[in-house]
Design an enzyme around this catalytic site. Structure first.
Site, PDB file in Angstrom:
ATOM      1  N   ARG A  21       0.803  -1.221   0.000  1.00 22.30           N
ATOM      2  CA  ARG A  21       0.000   0.000   0.000  1.00 22.30           C
ATOM      3  C   ARG A  21       0.840   1.277   0.000  1.00 22.30           C
ATOM      4  O   ARG A  21       0.329   2.367  -0.262  1.00 22.30           O
ATOM      5  CB  ARG A  21      -0.962  -0.013   1.203  1.00 22.30           C
ATOM      6  N   GLU A 173      -9.883 -10.716  11.641  1.00 24.24           N
ATOM      7  CA  GLU A 173      -9.333  -9.702  10.736  1.00 24.24           C
ATOM      8  C   GLU A 173     -10.461  -9.011   9.974  1.00 24.24           C
ATOM      9  O   GLU A 173     -11.504  -9.608   9.706  1.00 24.24           O
ATOM     10  CB  GLU A 173      -8.371 -10.357   9.743  1.00 24.24           C
ATOM     11  N   TYR A 385      29.687  34.757  -3.592  1.00 19.36           N
ATOM     12  CA  TYR A 385      29.966  33.318  -3.554  1.00 19.36           C
ATOM     13  C   TYR A 385      31.380  33.088  -3.059  1.00 19.36           C
ATOM     14  O   TYR A 385      32.342  33.620  -3.639  1.00 19.36           O
ATOM     15  CB  TYR A 385      29.810  32.678  -4.946  1.00 19.36           C
ATOM     16  N   ASN A 396      36.319  42.685   5.626  1.00 21.85           N
ATOM     17  CA  ASN A 396      35.080  43.176   5.041  1.00 21.85           C
ATOM     18  C   ASN A 396      35.046  42.787   3.571  1.00 21.85           C
ATOM     19  O   ASN A 396      35.924  43.169   2.792  1.00 21.85           O
ATOM     20  CB  ASN A 396      34.992  44.694   5.169  1.00 21.85           C
ATOM     21  N   ASN A 405      36.944  29.594  -8.138  1.00 18.12           N
ATOM     22  CA  ASN A 405      37.701  28.461  -7.586  1.00 18.12           C
ATOM     23  C   ASN A 405      37.808  27.291  -8.543  1.00 18.12           C
ATOM     24  O   ASN A 405      38.466  26.317  -8.263  1.00 18.12           O
ATOM     25  CB  ASN A 405      37.056  27.983  -6.266  1.00 18.12           C
ATOM     26  N   ARG A 464      41.643  46.960 -12.745  1.00 18.31           N
ATOM     27  CA  ARG A 464      40.520  47.281 -13.619  1.00 18.31           C
ATOM     28  C   ARG A 464      41.049  48.313 -14.592  1.00 18.31           C
ATOM     29  O   ARG A 464      42.064  48.979 -14.322  1.00 18.31           O
ATOM     30  CB  ARG A 464      39.350  47.843 -12.816  1.00 18.31           C
TER      31      ARG A 464
END
Ligand code: UD1
Ligand code: CA
Length: 480
Positions: A21, A173, A385, A396, A405, A464
């Site tokens: 069942r 039963e 991430y 910070n 990674n 940059r």
């Protein structure tokens, strides 16, 4: 004369049925509520009341899986458990017969140990119920039978008594019952204590002449009633303890009752659970007093929550250690990780396995950590991430930081590179570091940098392109 010591009881658990069942390939007794298989809940209670008992578990359907699950659980290592194989499932009486004919059965009969029989699909049994069942049988008793009045007895074996309230005669039963018998609300729960010799004797004489063509263990009641000895009846008042699991709906119902029990225990121990109905906590979870749990939280496995922790709405923790005073905010998901005292995590943070957040650190919204250690008082407040990283104290990390990674290659099975960010680093917003890499203590990384080489302590890294402003060019372009 020395007092005769009663032999300690043996326990027989019936778990060979396939649980048709359930409509699932998983053996029924391995379906879980409260984070563990049905069978484990029963074994835990048995361990509490009879740690020394010789236990037999009758297995058949999915036998290897059931055996491996029990053998693989360290919590049962100290128990004396043997497995009995019931090759074909010919009924509960046949299952018991297989056990009594096994080496376990021979030892039990020889020791004259009373045998407690339990079905493997009643996960809500209590220690109170088991200890009352295990009280020594009287001299004149062949067996003890547990019965219960149910508002809806459908599916259970009905207790047929002489007259309406006389001695028990037999169990019928559902499938064999007449309409009159179906109206009986006193049922058997498949829980018995048998004198070993009677059990063996009566099992050898069972037949399968019934609606299902099965050997019914319930027929032992008629055998006992027909003998000159007594049946001791334990009428159990708490029907909830006997909730069986035969289909997924009953599994859910049992899960809800178990959850309510766990949540109630915690609540009475001083944990403030705002809404017990939508809060799901495995019984294995430890929570110290003064913690507050908001609606929709799911706390699983070996999770441990310290004093005064606040678990926000819809937080999902699996095997997580949360130190005192930490705050885990809305929608945070964490697994196999540690969160230090007074730390703040979330809303909507994701801690993947082997992450450690230091004391008073802050992990903000939409931050994902994987195999990453964050030092004390470090802040990773937004949209970042960090994977395979080691971040020191008082760092910070600005908004939108990414540890790169993975280089897309698989070298010696070692696919991921490490990132080390030492104490007191300031990482500007929108930076990436390409691992393997080390950012030295106290260094600054300017916003928008993609850092590919190590940065020495106290240096400023800027990576940059230089800005150029062209006067008036915007206006000219707009004019076109
Ligand atoms: C059984 C009882 C019923 C009782 C109910 C209470 C019988 C004939 N019926 O019915 O009177 O009210 O439990 O929960 O005993 N099993 C085996 N081998 C088998 C058949 C079953 O090991 O050949 C095991 C199952 O795995 C299960 C337990 O015995 O753990 C009970 O079997 P199940 O089919 O669930 O019996 P019920 O129909 O619930
Ligand atoms: Ca059942």
């Amino acid at each position: 004369m020395p007092k005769k010591i009663a032999p300690s009881p043996a326990v027989l658990i019936l778990a060979a049925g396939m649980g048709k069942r359930m409509r699932s390939p998983l053996p029924k007794v391995l379906h879980e509520i409260g984070g563990s298989p049905l069978l484990f809940h029963i074994l835990r209670k048995v361990r509490e009341v009879a740690p020394e008992a010789l236990i037999a578990i009758v297995v058949g359907h999915g036998r290897e899986q059931v055996e491996a699950a029990v053998r693989g659980a360290p919590e049962f290592a100290s128990m004396k458990i043997s497995f009995v194989f019931q090759e074909e499932q010919k009924g509960t009486g046949h299952a018991a017969r297989c056990a009594i004919d096994s080496p376990w059965g021979k030892a039990v009969v020889e020791a004259k140990a009373p045998v407690l029989v339990l079905p493997g699909d009643l996960p809500l049994l209590t220690t109170e119920l088991l200890s009352q069942m295990l009280a020594p049988l009287g001299r004149a008793d062949t067996m003890r039978l547990l019965t219960c009045e149910l508002a809806d007895p459908t599916g259970y074996g009905r207790i047929v008594r002489r007259g309406n309230s006389g001695p028990v005669l037999r169990i019928v039963e559902q499938k064999d019952a007449t309409e009159r018998e179906k109206a009986i609300r006193e049922v058997g729960a498949s829980i018995y204590l048998f004198q070993a010799a009677f059990l063996r004797f009566a099992l050898q004489r069972l037949n399968n002449k019934n609606a299902q063509g099965e050997y019914y263990l319930t027929d032992l009641v008629a055998a006992a009633a027909g003998s000159r000895k007594r049946i001791d009846v334990l009428r159990w008042r708490t029907a909830e303890d006997l909730r069986g699991v035969n289909d997924p709906w009953e599994l859910a119902a049992a899960g809800r009752i178990l959850n309510e029990r766990c949540v109630r225990t915690l609540s009475l121990a001083g944990v403030k659970i705002i809404d017990p109905v939508t809060t799901w906590i495995d019984c294995s979870v430890r929570i110290e007093e003064g913690a507050v749990i908001y609606p929709g939280a799911i706390l699983r496995g070996r999770t441990t929550i310290g004093k005064g922790v606040v678990i926000g709405p819809r937080v999902f923790l699996t095997d997580v250690l949360v130190g005192p005073g930490a705050q885990i905010k809305t929608g945070t998901v964490a697994e196999a990780s540690e969160i230090g005292a007074q730390a703040q995590v979330g809303p909507y943070a994701h801690l993947r396995p082997e992450s450690v957040v230091g004391e008073r650190a802050k992990i903000g919204n939409f931050v994902e950590l994987k195999k990453t250690r964050i030092g004390e008082q470090t802040s990773v407040a937004h949209l970042s991430y960090l994977g395979d990283a080691e971040v020191g104290k008082n760092v910070n990390i600005g908004c939108g930081f990414v540890t790169c990674n993975f280089d897309g290659r698989i070298i010696d099975g070692q696919r991921k590179h490490r990132t080390v960010i030492e104490d007191d680093v300031f990482m500007g917003s929108d930076c990436q570091t390409v691992a393997p890499i080390r950012i030295g203590r106290g260094a600054y990384v300017a916003s928008g940098s993609t850092v590919t080489r190590d940065v020495e302590p106290d240096a400023l890294a800027i990576a940059r392109s230089r800005q150029e402003n062209k006067p008036g060019l915007a206006r000219r372009l707009r004019g076109r």
